[in-house]
Enzyme design. Structure first.
Site, PDB file in Angstrom:
ATOM      1  N   TYR A   1       7.534  23.085 -28.417  1.00 41.26           N
ATOM      2  CA  TYR A   1       7.131  21.689 -28.606  1.00 41.26           C
ATOM      3  C   TYR A   1       7.874  21.062 -29.781  1.00 41.26           C
ATOM      4  O   TYR A   1       8.402  19.947 -29.679  1.00 41.26           O
ATOM      5  CB  TYR A   1       5.623  21.611 -28.834  1.00 41.26           C
ATOM      6  CG  TYR A   1       5.110  20.204 -29.044  1.00 41.26           C
ATOM      7  CD1 TYR A   1       5.113  19.279 -28.009  1.00 41.26           C
ATOM      8  CD2 TYR A   1       4.620  19.795 -30.290  1.00 41.26           C
ATOM      9  CE1 TYR A   1       4.651  17.979 -28.194  1.00 41.26           C
ATOM     10  CE2 TYR A   1       4.155  18.512 -30.489  1.00 41.26           C
ATOM     11  CZ  TYR A   1       4.168  17.605 -29.438  1.00 41.26           C
ATOM     12  OH  TYR A   1       3.719  16.332 -29.641  1.00 41.26           O
TER      13      TYR A   1
ATOM     14  N   SER B   1       6.748  13.221 -33.140  1.00 40.39           N
ATOM     15  CA  SER B   1       5.618  13.950 -33.726  1.00 40.39           C
ATOM     16  C   SER B   1       5.998  14.428 -35.113  1.00 40.39           C
ATOM     17  O   SER B   1       7.186  14.639 -35.408  1.00 40.39           O
ATOM     18  CB  SER B   1       5.261  15.149 -32.842  1.00 40.39           C
ATOM     19  OG  SER B   1       4.306  15.983 -33.470  1.00 40.39           O
TER      20      SER B   1
END
Length: 265
Positions: free
Chosen positions: A158, A145
């Site tokens: 995250y 990501s």
């Protein structure tokens, strides 16, 4: 689109029941690949299998798997090897995130995110590596990501998991460089998938960034086009990756100027 390099190849995709996983599966089936699809929802996988077989006469194996269960990974992957012999391309797509301030994140939630996003990814990779090394051929694609490059508020856990994926992938790439085994990380920005049903409980973040959200079919196409090529990273969208690079060079400036935008979660 068709990628002729994929014809007859064994491609394993985790988290394949929806989003970019399902989109990648369709593109690989169209290209003549043999598919192994894994996810927690076996019902969705069976439906996807029926669709791909009807549309492309594809060979598809489906397995119910929660990648946080490392014992289950060993059992399922062993069965795949018994049936197919090897995996040419592994796409570690399974993962999830929850946007929450660091002090509000329960320890069980933190553990769960690392077990799925990091340990599960490493466990799946470890299963395919011995045969890939023996064959001196293969491609490992890890879905990371932009959050792994540039952390923002309410994504501390995250972002930490995706930082770990990037670090693991970078090391792995150097280990395998002389064996003709490619390692690619995919670093997308926000994608219009069910990810946000869990990550963004209030729905405010997705609403605030709607104009920048990527379509899953677009992301999937970018990945499938680069399968079995020596591609280090796929960064989407490009402007967001430029911001990530700028952040690495000038972190204080970006944190100060981007404070308002970063706090839209």
């Amino acid at each position: 689109m068709k990628n002729d390099r994929l014809k007859g190849k064994n491609i394993l995709i985790t988290g394949a029941s929806g989003g970019i996983g399902a989109e990648m599966a369709a593109l690989c089936a169209e290209s003549g690949a043999r598919l192994v699809l894994m996810a927690r929802s076996i019902d969705k996988l069976e439906k996807l299998k029926d669709d791909l077989q009807a549309r492309y006469q594809a060979e598809v194996l489906v397995y119910q798997l929660d990648v946080s269960d490392t014992n289950a990974i060993k059992i399922v992957f062993s069965d795949v090897f018994d049936r197919l012999g090897h995996v040419d391309i592994l796409v570690n797509n399974a993962g999830f995130g929850i946007f929450r301030a660091a002090h509000e994140a329960p320890i069980e939630e933190i553990k769960s995110m690392f077990e799925v996003n990091v340990v599960g990814l490493m466990a799946c990779t470890s299963m395919v590596l011995p045969i890939m090394r023996e064959r001196r051929s293969g491609h490992i694609i890890n879905i990371a990501s932009q959050a792994g490059k540039m952390a923002t508020p309410k994504s501390s856990v995250y972002s930490a998991t995706k930082h770990a994926v990037l670090g693991y992938s970078n090391s792995l790439r150097m280990e395998l460089d002389d064996l003709n085994i490619y390692v690619t990380t995919v670093n997308p920005g926000p994608i219009a998938t069910n990810f946000f049903n869990i990550a963004d409980e209030e729905g405010t973040y997705l609403k605030n960034i709607q104009r920048w959200v990527l379509k899953p079919e677009y992301v999937a196409r970018q990945i499938v086009e680069r399968m079995l090529t020596r591609t280090r990273e796929i960064n989407l969208p490009r402007w967001m990756n430029t911001t990530s690079i700028f952040y690495t060079l000038f972190p204080r400036v970006v944190e100060r100027l981007g404070k308002r935008a970063f706090n839209q979660k």
